[in-house]
Design a protein around this motif. Structure first.
Motif, PDB file in Angstrom:
ATOM      1  N   SER A 293       0.859  -1.192   0.000  1.00 24.38           N
ATOM      2  CA  SER A 293       0.000   0.000   0.000  1.00 24.38           C
ATOM      3  C   SER A 293       0.888   1.231   0.000  1.00 24.38           C
ATOM      4  O   SER A 293       1.966   1.248   0.617  1.00 24.38           O
ATOM      5  CB  SER A 293      -0.921   0.017   1.221  1.00 24.38           C
ATOM      6  OG  SER A 293      -1.781  -1.106   1.216  1.00 24.38           O
ATOM      7  N   LEU A 294       0.408   2.298  -0.657  1.00 26.15           N
ATOM      8  CA  LEU A 294       1.210   3.504  -0.865  1.00 26.15           C
ATOM      9  C   LEU A 294       0.541   4.688  -0.182  1.00 26.15           C
ATOM     10  O   LEU A 294      -0.690   4.817  -0.150  1.00 26.15           O
ATOM     11  CB  LEU A 294       1.351   3.785  -2.370  1.00 26.15           C
ATOM     12  CG  LEU A 294       2.138   5.016  -2.803  1.00 26.15           C
ATOM     13  CD1 LEU A 294       3.584   4.920  -2.322  1.00 26.15           C
ATOM     14  CD2 LEU A 294       2.093   5.146  -4.330  1.00 26.15           C
ATOM     15  N   GLY A 295       1.380   5.551   0.371  1.00 26.10           N
ATOM     16  CA  GLY A 295       0.855   6.762   1.002  1.00 26.10           C
ATOM     17  C   GLY A 295       1.894   7.866   0.979  1.00 26.10           C
ATOM     18  O   GLY A 295       2.966   7.743   0.380  1.00 26.10           O
ATOM     19  N   VAL A 296       1.571   8.956   1.652  1.00 26.52           N
ATOM     20  CA  VAL A 296       2.463  10.106   1.708  1.00 26.52           C
ATOM     21  C   VAL A 296       2.315  10.758   3.069  1.00 26.52           C
ATOM     22  O   VAL A 296       1.218  10.804   3.650  1.00 26.52           O
ATOM     23  CB  VAL A 296       2.141  11.112   0.573  1.00 26.52           C
ATOM     24  CG1 VAL A 296       0.726  11.649   0.682  1.00 26.52           C
ATOM     25  CG2 VAL A 296       3.144  12.256   0.559  1.00 26.52           C
ATOM     26  N   GLY A 297       3.447  11.227   3.615  1.00 27.13           N
ATOM     27  CA  GLY A 297       3.418  11.946   4.884  1.00 27.13           C
ATOM     28  C   GLY A 297       2.925  11.123   6.051  1.00 27.13           C
ATOM     29  O   GLY A 297       2.348  11.658   7.005  1.00 27.13           O
TER      30      GLY A 297
END
Length: 787
Positions: A293-297
């Motif tokens: 899974s990909l995310g940011v911050g």
């Protein structure tokens, strides 16, 4: 990871009471509980450029230095672009109050430096509970440390790992004591066991909670090693924790491995890689056993959002490859000056989660925090000329900038720019947290440089100097732009003119660029005041200028004067208001008739058409009249009028000197020898005496000549005066139309101010005499005669 716990372990840790909550200061933007960590975000404008944190528990206060942060599970990041300082604290970090691995209470001090250097300490408290249940095995790859935690009730490894486990067990059994020890394995070697106190001295931290065992280490430790896993560099550390109780050995095999791929930039995307299975975390797994899974911050995103933002995640062979487009939403651009040239780089705080399941159905959850950045990129500032010439307004766009760039000043053609209701500069928000600035200045604004070329091309020009600053460093950057707008077929305005019975009428239809010129009569600008003074009729609105010039008002020139007709010419000039250079003229000549007129020219000539019927006796004819010099007769004559044209210094002309003017005077007389019927001079029909005068202001006379030449910058004011010859039948003097075509105001001169001085008829050859010298010489001659 080969990890086993053959027998249950239960160790109790000391706990401390949670600190009471205090009001959150305004400069602290966020105190937030995330899945596996606690976040503090504070504004740098509140904290100062060098904020500090302290961890607080029941045993004391602990300053969080760089090394202490890596050892104890803290990560501090200063983000200049958003202007934040962020502190991430692991739920298993030092000094946290942990209750059953379900409730974690944090207490920190934030030390901020305010204006004037004053340091203020703020206490920040928060209690968090994990939003997801703990996996059997959890690994965190933070920016400055690795952390692994395992459930304390896991079973022994399957048979496939017994050989490795047995080798470690042999070493552990032979060296184990009742105290807990740790042994590191490195590149197939088993290092000497050490006590936990020795390990802590080397910055390794082991901890046991109610249900989990935790190990944490900074990157780059002597006992860690680098390995290439599927072509991706990784850092691996493999500790085994053990204790011997009689013939029983308790072992916990802990392994942490993190991708150390720094990322690359292909010109459009930031690329980062990690192996699908980091050796030696697990063995015997296939690519289908991992979920990414990909995310940011620090926040995972839905797949639909990542696709919308253009993030690309794909499994390529045995690696997971992440591609982030340059300037994609979620990252930020940071500005930078190098050699006075504007550069920038794009930063993306990647957050990635992998979930793996081994053959024993033990779940491992792996999390990565990785700041990725492009190389330093030269980024020319974009200046776009959006001017539409037909609108008559400069429109200039400057951008696009990250939010850490601000426009602080603008100069246009060397002048400081200030927003008004006519010219403005406004900030324009763009996508992806960028912005620009739009400058609007009308062509006719005084700040615009305007130049007209002889081929009819009108150039409007702006030389713009922008001053920008990069935050928070306050570094100034200067951007210059020269913007030109060209308008073709621009020529000086020309009036339409028509002749009327009473004068000449001029009409001008306004064009947008007519304001470039100044309309003049002679050398005087045409204004309502000038028109009223001279008797013109002026009407000027937004579309049309109308000017009616009555005959015999100032500004006319007359030619071809005869008894029946004459021509009158009126000229309107257009000139450059700065250089006063005449660049165009509208001239109209019309035929007129008049019973009488007198013209006093600038070259010293008087031209008169007069009705002489009342100035000659019965039986006399106008053709036989003359001036004071009987040799100066009329040029033309009819039954009642005569026309004379003569130089002011001829034909017996008399000169009168006033304080600020000179009067040239002559008379129309009749020689009685030409009477066809002899009658007395005092007959009733010879009752008038015709006196001709031209008045010139002294300020307009450059030179006076006693014989042939005369020079004046303005025509004189002429008059024909009739005076009575019979006392018993006086007549009022009648003033005839007088031509005064220039700026000299009409002057009424009394004929009794000074005695009339007769100049001799013959003079020596012409020579130049200045006005005041002439007055002095004339006064001296009078004094000699009187003597």
């Amino acid at each position: 990871m080969a990890l086993g716990f053959c027998f249950g372990v239960s160790l109790l840790l000391s706990v401390w009471p949670a600190a009471e909550c205090a009001e959150i200061p305004a400069g602290v933007l966020d105190l937030e509980c995330r899945d596996r960590y606690f976040l503090i975000a504070a504004d740098l404008s509140f904290t100062g450029d060098e904020p500090r944190f302290e961890a607080v528990d029941g045993t004391g206060v602990y300053p969080i230095t760089n090394l202490y942060a890596a050892e104890c599970g803290y990560s501090i990041s200063v983000l200049p672009r958003p202007g934040h300082v962020d502190l991430r604290a692991s739920y298993f970090s030092c000094h946290v109050d942990n209750k059953d691995d379900k409730e974690f209470t944090f207490s920190f001090n934030l030390i901020a430096t305010h204006d004037g250097g004053e340091e203020v300490t703020y206490t920040l408290n928060k209690t968090c509970s994990p939003s997801l249940p703990w996996s059997s095995r959890e690994v965190t790859c933070e920016v400055n440390y690795m952390e692994v935690s395992v459930r304390s009730d896991m079973t022994c490894p399957s048979a496939r790992r017994k050989e490795d486990w047995s080798a470690a067990l042999t070493t552990a059994y032979s060296s184990a004591t009742s105290d807990w020890q740790v042994m590191f394995q490195r590149a197939g070697q088993q290092l000497r066991p050490m006590s936990l106190s020795e390990a802590r001295a080397q910055s390794y931290v082991f901890d046991v909670t109610d249900g989990r065992i935790v190990f944490r280490t900074p990157y780059g430790q002597p006992d860690s090693f680098s390995s290439m896993v599927d072509g991706v560099p990784a850092e691996v550390i493999h500790p085994t924790l053990f204790s011997r109780q009689s013939w029983v050995v308790i072992m916990v095999d802990l392994v942490a491995a993190c991708s150390m791929y720094e990322g690359s930039y292909d010109g459009s995307h930031i690329v980062w890689k990690t192996p699908q299975i980091l050796y030696p975390l697990m063995s015997g797994l296939s690519a289908l056993d991992s979920q990414v899974s990909l995310g940011v911050g620090g926040k995972l995103l839905e797949q639909s959002i990542t696709e919308e933002r253009g993030y690309i995640m794909k499994k390529q062979e045995s690696t997971v490859q992440i591609s982030i487009p340059y300037n994609a939403e979620g990252g930020y651009r940071k500005s930078f000056l190098m050699d006075s040239t504007y550069h920038e780089f794009y930063v993306f705080n990647l957050y990635l989660e992998q979930i793996l399941v081994d053959e024993d159905y033990i779940e491992t959850r792996l999390r990565f925090f990785r700041p990725l950045a492009t190389p330093l990129l030269s980024h020319p500032v974009h200046t776009e000329n959006r001017t539409v010439v037909e609108e008559g307004v400069f429109t200039v766009y400057l951008g696009d900038f990250p939010e850490d760039v601000e426009l602080v000043a603008v100069k246009i053609n060397g002048q400081d720019f200030i927003n008004t209701n006519r010219h403005t500069i406004s900030k324009v928000a763009q996508a992806n947290d960028t912005h620009g600035y739009t400058l609007r200045v009308p062509f006719d604004d005084p700040v615009v440089e305007t130049q007209l070329f002889r081929d009819g091309v009108l150039q409007h020009k702006l030389d713009i100097n922008y001053t920008l600053t990069i935050l928070p460093e306050q570094e100034p950057y200067y951007q210059q732009a020269s913007i030109v707008a060209l308008i073709r077929d621009v020529f000086p305005p020309a009036f339409d003119a028509v002749c009327t019975e009473k004068g000449i009428s001029f009409k001008l239809d306004h064009r947008p660029f007519d304001c470039l010129w100044e309309i003049c009569i002679g050398s005087n600008p045409l204004t309502p005041e000038l028109a009223a003074q001279r008797g013109y009729f002026l009407h000027n609105d937004s579309t049309t200028l109308l000017l009616d010039v009555p005959l015999f008002t100032e500004g006319y020139m007359y030619k071809d004067i005869g008894l029946k007709t004459f021509s009158g010419t009126f000229q309107i000039h257009v000139r450059d208001p700065k250089t006063l250079e005449v660049q165009g003229s509208s001239v109209k000549t019309c035929p007129f008739t008049a019973t009488e007129l007198i013209v006093c020219s600038t070259d010293g000539r008087m031209t008169v058409v007069a009705n002489v019927s009342m100035a000659i006796p019965s039986g006399g004819i106008p053709a036989k009249t003359s001036l004071l010099d009987r040799n100066c007769g009329p040029k033309e004559a009819d039954s009642s009028r005569a026309m004379f044209s003569f130089g002011l210094n001829t034909c017996g002309t008399r000169v009168k000197l006033g304080k600020d003017h000179v009067i040239y005077e002559n008379e129309i007389v009749f020689n009685q020898k030409f009477l066809t019927v002899k009658k007395p001079v005092v007959a009733r029909n010879a009752t008038e005496k015709l006196i001709l005068q031209c008045v010139y202001p002294l300020v307009g006379l450059y030179r006076l000549f006693s014989v042939h030449r005369f020079e004046s910058d303005t025509p004189g004011a002429g008059s024909i005066t009739r005076s009575s010859l019979l006392v018993e039948k006086p007549q009022q003097p009648t003033r005839r139309p007088t031509i005064k075509p220039t700026t000299t105001p009409q002057t009424t001169v009394s004929t009794t101010e000074r005695p009339i001085l007769m100049l001799p008829a013959m003079h020596p050859p012409a020579h130049y005499i200045k006005v005041f010298g002439f007055l002095k010489d004339l006064t001296d001659n009078l004094s000699k005669k009187r003597g």
